[in-house]
Write an enzyme that holds these catalytic residues in place. Structure first.
Site, PDB file in Angstrom:
ATOM      1  N   CYS A  54       0.827  -1.212   0.000  1.00  0.00           N
ATOM      2  CA  CYS A  54       0.000   0.000   0.000  1.00  0.00           C
ATOM      3  C   CYS A  54       0.864   1.266   0.000  1.00  0.00           C
ATOM      4  O   CYS A  54       1.519   1.580   1.006  1.00  0.00           O
ATOM      5  CB  CYS A  54      -0.918  -0.034   1.221  1.00  0.00           C
ATOM      6  SG  CYS A  54      -1.710   1.531   1.602  1.00  0.00           S
ATOM      7  N   CYS A  57      -0.052   3.919   2.631  1.00  0.00           N
ATOM      8  CA  CYS A  57       0.394   3.484   3.966  1.00  0.00           C
ATOM      9  C   CYS A  57       1.841   3.909   4.195  1.00  0.00           C
ATOM     10  O   CYS A  57       2.204   4.418   5.262  1.00  0.00           O
ATOM     11  CB  CYS A  57       0.287   1.966   4.099  1.00  0.00           C
ATOM     12  SG  CYS A  57      -1.364   1.288   3.889  1.00  0.00           S
TER      13      CYS A  57
END
Length: 414
Positions: A54, A57
């Site tokens: 991700c 993230c």
């Protein structure tokens, strides 16, 4: 001597400044340990749910979590932990309905959600999230308090309006609150433009057979007469497909087989252009999974795989897509497999998948899981390593499969 004292003072001051200037201090402990620690220190728990693939993230971890002003709030008010939603954090991610990344979950020490948000945030916004979660927990309108009152407030329109509004603020699904409010409210006439606008505003939370759906259907023609061109299009899609989609999503989220059956019945009535986007056999499989009827579930998966083979024979579906489906359905079937005949069916599917000569790593992975369930750990590890050696580096499932290999080597469940 004075110089030594001065030097020590400077070193102490530098150390203190570095300590106070840190970002979020994430503790390397389990969720259970974090909850215990939060209880003993009178704090909340903050969880950063992330995945290794991700990008947002990683951006938050590098550019926001490291800021001193962020750490000042989160280290004071929270026990902070990070959980990989595809590895050690998978059970918690399922429990708290985490399905996008990053997701930020704020819990009280009882493990109940106080706040929940997701996505990339600017530092000031992220700090405010932390403060809002603390404020909401101490408020009479805390999520926990509102949810406790909800069952006994079904006739209180004022409470219900506060309830579904606060659920949205806290990042929760307001479907039940909206439906309950619509049943008892008397501030908006059902045929009025304000009601049409209300339904369109909350169109993602109106389900089949709900009060909202009843109002929409009963007043659809009136709404179309007063709607703008854009609203007309929204209303048409709302009526034809969104109600069914909302019901499907909410039924799956809440693990409600009766609601899922309602969706399935509506799916058969959808216009053909929408039905092409789904698969009724697939929906039947999910229905029996929600019912926890393993016998019927396995039977439906077998029917599904049989249909895949027929499609391949007729040339309707590409081999790659069939192997993908065989892999996912095989893994799901394996969870319920409990007899020699079940394992034999799986072995037959794997053999068929290999013959299609597309993405063999998927069949290697399924073979690995089959061996592991049968207690043949050495063989399972061998095939898992073989699968990983050929797994596409950009596939989001790669990190989860690596974690499965780690678990196999430890003798843990996967």
């Amino acid at each position: 001597m004075k110089r030594n004292v001065l030097t020590l003072a400077v070193i102490f001051l530098i150390g203190f400044l570095n300590l106070s200037a840190q970002g979020i201090e994430f503790q390397h402990i389990s969720l259970e340990e974090a909850l215990e620690k939060a209880k003993s220190e009178d704090k909340l728990v903050f969880i950063d749910f992330y995945t290794t693939w991700c990008a947002p993230c990683k951006s938050m971890a590098k550019n926001v979590f490291t800021l001193p002003e962020v750490g000042a709030v989160y280290n004071k008010e929270y026990i902070n932990i990070k959980l990989d939603a595809e590895k050690e954090g998978l059970p918690a991610a399922k429990k708290y309905l985490v399905n996008s990344y990053p997701t930020y979950v704020y819990l009280n020490s009882n493990g109940n959600i106080v706040y929940k948000e997701s996505g990339t945030r600017m530092p000031d916004d992220f700090i405010q999230l932390g403060r809002d979660a603390v404020a909401s927990e101490n408020s009479q309108f805390s999520l926990e308090k509102l949810q406790a009152k909800f069952p006994n407030k079904q006739d209180d329109a004022d409470f219900l309006k506060v309830y579904f509004t606060k659920l949205l603020e806290y990042g929760q699904n307001p479907t039940e609150g909206i439906n309950a409010w619509l049943k008892v409210q008397n501030e908006i006439e059902e045929a009025d433009v304000d009601m049409m606008e209300f339904l369109l505003k909350y169109k993602d939370y109106i389900l089949l057979n709900s009060k909202g759906a009843e109002i929409l259907m009963a007043n659809f023609d009136e709404y179309m007469d007063i709607a703008t061109r854009k609203e007309e299009e929204e209303l048409e899609v709302f009526k034809e497909v969104r109600l069914a989609k909302n019901t499907r999503d909410y039924a799956f989220q809440t693990k409600n087989p009766e609601l899922w059956l309602t969706f399935m019945e509506a799916f058969n009535e959808l216009p053909e252009k929408y039905k092409k986007r789904g698969n009724y056999l697939d929906y039947k499989i999910t229905y029996y999974a929600l019912l926890k009827d393993s016998k019927s579930y396995k039977k439906e998966v077998e029917n599904y795989v049989d249909s895949l083979m027929v499609e391949n024979t007729s040339g309707k579906t590409k081999s790659g897509a069939i192997v993908q489906d065989l892999s996912s359905k095989g893994e799901a079937y394996l969870k319920y497999a409990d007899s020699k005949s079940d394992y034999k069916k799986l072995e037959g599917w794997v053999e068929y998948g290999y013959k299609l000569q597309s993405s063999p790593y998927l069949m290697d992975n399924l073979t690995s899981n089959l061996f592991y369930k049968k207690g043949k750990t050495k063989k399972a590890i061998e095939y898992k390593e073989k699968a990983l050696a050929n797994w596409p580096a950009d596939d989001k499932k790669l990190s989860a499969k690596k974690y499965e290999l780690e678990q196999m080597k430890k003798g843990e469940l996967i």
